[in-house]
Design an enzyme around this catalytic site. Sequence first.
Site, short mmCIF file in Angstrom:
data_model
loop_
_atom_site.label_atom_id
_atom_site.label_comp_id
_atom_site.label_asym_id
_atom_site.label_seq_id
_atom_site.Cartn_x
_atom_site.Cartn_y
_atom_site.Cartn_z
N HIS A 267 0.83 -1.21 0.00
CA HIS A 267 0.00 0.00 0.00
C HIS A 267 0.87 1.26 0.00
O HIS A 267 0.73 2.13 -0.87
CB HIS A 267 -0.92 -0.01 1.23
CG HIS A 267 -1.82 1.17 1.34
ND1 HIS A 267 -3.13 1.15 0.93
CD2 HIS A 267 -1.61 2.43 1.80
CE1 HIS A 267 -3.69 2.34 1.14
NE2 HIS A 267 -2.78 3.14 1.67
N GLU A 268 1.76 1.35 0.97
CA GLU A 268 2.60 2.55 1.08
C GLU A 268 3.54 2.68 -0.12
O GLU A 268 3.84 3.80 -0.56
CB GLU A 268 3.37 2.57 2.39
CG GLU A 268 2.50 2.57 3.66
CD GLU A 268 1.45 3.68 3.71
OE1 GLU A 268 1.67 4.75 3.11
OE2 GLU A 268 0.40 3.47 4.35
N HIS A 271 1.71 4.53 -2.79
CA HIS A 271 1.75 5.99 -2.57
C HIS A 271 3.12 6.53 -3.01
O HIS A 271 3.21 7.57 -3.67
CB HIS A 271 1.57 6.31 -1.08
CG HIS A 271 0.15 6.27 -0.60
ND1 HIS A 271 -0.84 7.05 -1.13
CD2 HIS A 271 -0.44 5.55 0.40
CE1 HIS A 271 -1.99 6.82 -0.48
NE2 HIS A 271 -1.77 5.91 0.45
N GLU A 297 -4.79 7.88 -2.99
CA GLU A 297 -5.24 6.59 -2.46
C GLU A 297 -5.48 5.59 -3.61
O GLU A 297 -5.28 4.39 -3.44
CB GLU A 297 -6.51 6.80 -1.63
CG GLU A 297 -6.88 5.64 -0.72
CD GLU A 297 -5.87 5.33 0.39
OE1 GLU A 297 -4.93 6.13 0.61
OE2 GLU A 297 -6.02 4.27 1.01
ZN ZN Z 1 -3.19 5.23 1.82
#
Ligand code: ZN
Length: 504
Positions: A267-268, A271, A297
Amino acid sequence: MAEMDSKLQELKTRLMEISDLNGASAVLGWDQATYMPRGGAAARGRQMATLGRLAQEKFIDPAVGKLLDDLTPYGESLPFDHDDAALIRVTRREYDNATKIPPSLLGEFYQHTAIAYDAWTRARPANDFSTVAPLLEKTLDLSRQMADCFPGYDHIADPLIDFADYGMKAASVRALFAELREQLVPLVRTITEQEPADDSCLKQHFPEDKQLAFGVEVIKDFGYDFERGRQDKTHHPFMTKFSLGDIRITTRVKENDLGEALFSTTHEAGHAMYEMGINMAYDATPLGGGTSAGVHESQSRTWENIVSRSRTFWEHYYPKLQATFPEQLNKVSLDTFHRAINKVQKSLIRTDADEVTYNLHVMIRFDLELQMLEGSLSIKDLPEAWHARYKSDLGVQAPSNVDGCLQDVHWYGGVIGGAFQGYTIGNILSALFYNQALKAHPEIPAEIGKGKFGTLHNWLRNNIYTHGSKFTAPELIERVTGGPLRIDPYIGYLKEKYGELYKL
Ligand code: ZN
């Protein structure tokens, strides 16, 4: 022309100094969340506040306004997607926003939220809503005052939503969420009527060092660049950026839950890869960051969910994971593992929620924010309103406020209003953009099945990442998809994936 050049240069020099102050503050914030000893807390808070105030003062300097006034006709004479035009346009928008909020109000707000955040870190484990309630009252009051700096809104939440997701309003988010809800509720019902997936294979003992090493290998394959970043451990994982040359991520490991570190890392990394893909020429300017909460997101969700929770992805990586944890996983089939990492259940905690129910958690928070801002829900009634919505929307009841309205940091460390809709907009956008990438490159899934991500990564870089904040989210969506934000690719994605998993 020479005069415009020198004015543009002066603007860029000023913006770079502001970016330097913000970058230094980000280093302090990263250190605070990773390695800082507890004794550093008080001074660190003050140091970051000082840097933030200096950056703000430099930005709202009337000299910046004068430069923007002088440069605006030049910017408007250029093509819309010219870099200079975008820089002047985006800086102007941010300057107008920043100068509408009086520095005294902003200062009071930061001071107050530092206190509220600190109180929340103690109130949450103690299940003590009553001590944070008066602080939340004040946060609500200050949030309303901030919104009132932008008169002419239809709904008091509009300016606050606009800060995070430019171009969206309470009414447009409500309409979007209503449309999504109509599709999600029956899907959640059909899935949760079935036998729940068995995720016990994830709940064995998995040593931390091996978990971390596996996650790092995966995101290296994705294209996360360790020459321009690193990963450290923290309590609440986040991505942070000091410049376009140094974009870091953090993760959290649970030795009794294999999903925790792996999916927080992917997830990170999503980003971070967005930021890493931004045109280097935009560094240290307002163009050099992601364009909205929702678009940001969408990129984390692409890599976390669409890629690394897909069956295709694990066809390549599951044998590697089994080789890493042979005792734990050699007897667990790929099917069982894939079902486990996509287990759907009605639950209490947003951050642990699966893809299908996640948006229902967001909608609850969004509606409560609007009600608080409107004045139809008072802070003292928030805990009960929270429980009531969880009962009606998800059929679950938290035993206390710890897993109720004390669970998320957002209202305790920031404004009430605009804090949550970006998560669901991001989910919707992840599928919308991915769908577009597939139209251009139908071979992407087959490549993911071989552990190759270059085609997808390049498409995202060329169509989304490189632009930074040059285009607003609505402009970017229009450019990439040829139309406005729509939910059908996301609904199609969920129905196809969970239709197969749950044989619907
Ligand atoms: Zn996030």
